[in-house]
Design a protein around this motif. Structure first.
Motif, PDB file in Angstrom:
ATOM      1  N   ILE A 113      51.201  62.873  87.335  1.00 38.94           N
ATOM      2  CA  ILE A 113      51.655  63.626  86.174  1.00 38.94           C
ATOM      3  C   ILE A 113      50.602  64.675  85.840  1.00 38.94           C
ATOM      4  CG2 ILE A 113      52.355  63.432  83.758  1.00 38.94           C
ATOM      5  CD1 ILE A 113      52.871  60.411  84.418  1.00 38.94           C
ATOM      6  N   ALA A 114      51.025  65.835  85.354  1.00 40.86           N
ATOM      7  CA  ALA A 114      50.081  66.904  85.002  1.00 40.86           C
ATOM      8  C   ALA A 114      48.977  66.362  84.108  1.00 40.86           C
ATOM      9  CB  ALA A 114      50.819  68.045  84.315  1.00 40.86           C
ATOM     10  N   PRO A 115      47.716  66.531  84.478  1.00 39.95           N
ATOM     11  CA  PRO A 115      46.614  65.933  83.707  1.00 39.95           C
ATOM     12  C   PRO A 115      46.393  66.631  82.378  1.00 39.95           C
ATOM     13  CG  PRO A 115      45.742  67.324  85.442  1.00 39.95           C
ATOM     14  CD  PRO A 115      47.229  67.293  85.632  1.00 39.95           C
ATOM     15  N   SER A 147      46.028  69.846  94.134  1.00 36.25           N
ATOM     16  CA  SER A 147      44.903  70.031  93.216  1.00 36.25           C
ATOM     17  C   SER A 147      45.330  70.800  91.976  1.00 36.25           C
ATOM     18  CB  SER A 147      43.748  70.776  93.916  1.00 36.25           C
ATOM     19  OG  SER A 147      43.279  70.034  95.025  1.00 36.25           O
ATOM     20  N   ALA A 148      44.531  70.673  90.916  1.00 32.79           N
ATOM     21  CA  ALA A 148      44.771  71.392  89.662  1.00 32.79           C
ATOM     22  C   ALA A 148      43.439  71.903  89.128  1.00 32.79           C
ATOM     23  CB  ALA A 148      45.443  70.477  88.634  1.00 32.79           C
ATOM     24  N   THR A 186      40.480  69.184  90.027  1.00 33.28           N
ATOM     25  CA  THR A 186      40.674  67.779  90.363  1.00 33.28           C
ATOM     26  C   THR A 186      41.803  67.669  91.366  1.00 33.28           C
ATOM     27  OG1 THR A 186      41.140  65.578  89.437  1.00 33.28           O
ATOM     28  CG2 THR A 186      42.299  67.431  88.456  1.00 33.28           C
ATOM     29  N   SER A 187      41.899  66.527  92.057  1.00 30.26           N
ATOM     30  CA  SER A 187      42.896  66.341  93.109  1.00 30.26           C
ATOM     31  C   SER A 187      43.684  65.065  92.861  1.00 30.26           C
ATOM     32  CB  SER A 187      42.202  66.271  94.472  1.00 30.26           C
ATOM     33  OG  SER A 187      43.122  65.993  95.507  1.00 30.26           O
ATOM     34  N   TRP A 206      44.346  60.877  89.525  1.00 29.85           N
ATOM     35  CA  TRP A 206      43.519  62.066  89.629  1.00 29.85           C
ATOM     36  C   TRP A 206      42.071  61.659  89.899  1.00 29.85           C
ATOM     37  CZ3 TRP A 206      45.680  66.642  90.168  1.00 29.85           C
ATOM     38  CH2 TRP A 206      46.966  66.851  89.633  1.00 29.85           C
ATOM     39  N   THR A 207      41.429  62.403  90.791  1.00 25.92           N
ATOM     40  CA  THR A 207      39.994  62.196  90.968  1.00 25.92           C
ATOM     41  C   THR A 207      39.298  62.639  89.687  1.00 25.92           C
ATOM     42  OG1 THR A 207      39.804  64.391  91.980  1.00 25.92           O
ATOM     43  CG2 THR A 207      40.138  62.509  93.455  1.00 25.92           C
ATOM     44  N   SER A 208      37.991  62.520  89.605  1.00 24.97           N
ATOM     45  CA  SER A 208      37.262  62.752  88.353  1.00 24.97           C
ATOM     46  C   SER A 208      37.710  64.045  87.659  1.00 24.97           C
ATOM     47  CB  SER A 208      35.764  62.829  88.630  1.00 24.97           C
ATOM     48  OG  SER A 208      35.487  63.840  89.586  1.00 24.97           O
ATOM     49  N   LEU A 209      38.163  63.903  86.404  1.00 23.35           N
ATOM     50  CA  LEU A 209      38.615  65.048  85.627  1.00 23.35           C
ATOM     51  C   LEU A 209      37.419  65.788  85.030  1.00 23.35           C
ATOM     52  CD1 LEU A 209      41.653  63.442  83.754  1.00 23.35           C
ATOM     53  CD2 LEU A 209      41.756  65.128  85.591  1.00 23.35           C
TER      54      LEU A 209
END
Length: 371
Positions: A93-95, A116-117, A133-134, A140-143
């Motif tokens: 989901i969109a972080p 990624s975002a 982040t990915s 998600w990896t670390s935000l």
């Protein structure tokens, strides 16, 4: 004679029809049954009224496009908001990062596994970690983290009987300025422009009376929190709370803070506040509108179909979940929940005072609706 009748008919239609149109518009249009692939929802109807809410979950290997295993959508004037959607359990989901905005956010609201975002911080904040982040296997990896810039300032000083001539912000960068203007009956004393420097605002001006202040109007004025925070008035809106005597009591609630001009209420556990949390003493020495505390929980006790008998009554809050053992031990299992192994066979979620169960004999759908 016929012309007179026609005239009166036209007058009646002109007076009644706008009211009917307004009421029809306020009600909003109905929504058709939504299409949901790889999922199911309740209640399951052919059409829904404006403001109706439905809840949905997804089949194995899928998840709702929201936090948690259960989601809800609302009928808003003929359209569902947001539209129900099931995505792959490895998608993300969109972080949401506090004080940050997504760069080129996806319209769909979700990212596929491996995508990624990127982020940019809001004004007054800066990124101290990686700005991207990915999505990896549904997580998600670390935000990134957006922290307040050094030497920035918070809310500008409040000046009685004055307004600030800029849009209010929570954070102001160093060297930002705000300008004050006094009400009609007051004149400025000091500099009208105040600057943020070294994390502090310079000395704010004062608004002093030009002459004798007239009596305040008898009609009460109501302002919102934002207006009250940024706009001054030429007469007091409220009296000190002590002028109204002891604060009123509310059922299942109590006062948590008493200040010079307001009293703050909060509700007991398992109840939620409905109405304003702050109560003021009006100029007529009467309290402003009181909040109420309404129930915000589900209660379970005794024997429930498919579940092991509860030894004591269980209360849990709205929109929360509880885990239960099945009556048939074959359906019980261990799962990793909140950092611990937990033995359970069904999940119950509290929704509007009802508990919806999933598990035991049914891998999809509900076992029972219990109130």
């Amino acid at each position: 004679m016929n012309e007179i009748k026609c005239y009166f008919i036209v007058l009646i239609l002109l007076s009644v029809w706008p009211d009917r149109i307004a009421r029809a518009q306020s009600l909003g249009r109905d929504c058709p049954r939504p299409t949901l692939e790889n999922g199911y929802f309740t209640p399951d109807e052919s059409t829904y009224k404006h403001d109706d809410k439905i809840y949905y979950a997804c089949n194995q290997g899928q998840k709702p496009i929201s936090e948690g295993w259960w989601a809800n959508v609302v009928c808003n004037d003929g359209k569902w908001s947001p539209y129900p959607l099931c995505i792959g359990e490895n998608d993300c989901i969109a972080p949401n990062v506090p004080h940050a905005k997504l760069i080129n956010p996806v319209q769909e609201g979700w990212y596929g596994n491996g995508n990624s975002a990127g982020f940019v911080c809001e004004r007054g904040y800066e990124i101290i970690t990686d700005s991207s982040t990915s999505c990896q296997n549904g997580r998600w990896t670390s935000l990134p983290t957006c922290t307040r810039k050094p030497f920035s300032c918070g809310s500008p000083p409040q000046v009685e009987n004055a307004i600030i001539q800029q849009k209010y912000e929570d954070i102001y960068e160093e060297y930002s300025t705000v300008a004050y203007a006094c009400g009609d009956l007051y004149q400025l004393e000091g500099q009208s422009v105040v600057q943020c420097k070294n994390a502090q605002w310079q000395v704010a001006p004062k608004c002093v009376k030009k002459g004798i202040q007239p009596e305040p109007p008898s009609r009460e004025r109501t302002v919102s929190g934002d207006e009250d925070r940024t706009q001054g008035t030429s007469f007091p809106l409220y009296l000190e709370v002590q002028e109204c005597g002891d604060p009123p009591t509310i059922v299942y609630g109590d006062t948590t803070k008493t200040e010079r001009l307001s009293i703050t209420y909060e509700c007991s556990r398992f109840y939620k506040l409905q109405g304003p949390s702050q109560v003021m003493c009006l100029s007529g020495r009467q309290w402003s509108k009181l909040p109420t505390c309404v129930s915000n929980f589900c209660k379970l006790e005794g024997k429930i179909d498919h579940l092991k008998t509860l030894q004591s009554a269980l209360f849990f809050e709205e929109e929360t979940t509880e885990y239960f053992d099945c009556e048939d031990v074959r359906y019980n299992e261990y799962k990793w929940v909140a950092g611990n192994w937990k033995h359970y066979g069904a999940i119950g979620r509290c929704i509007k005072g009802n508990v919806y169960f999933k598990g035991c004999k049914s891998s999809t759908g509900f076992i029972i609706k219990h109130k």
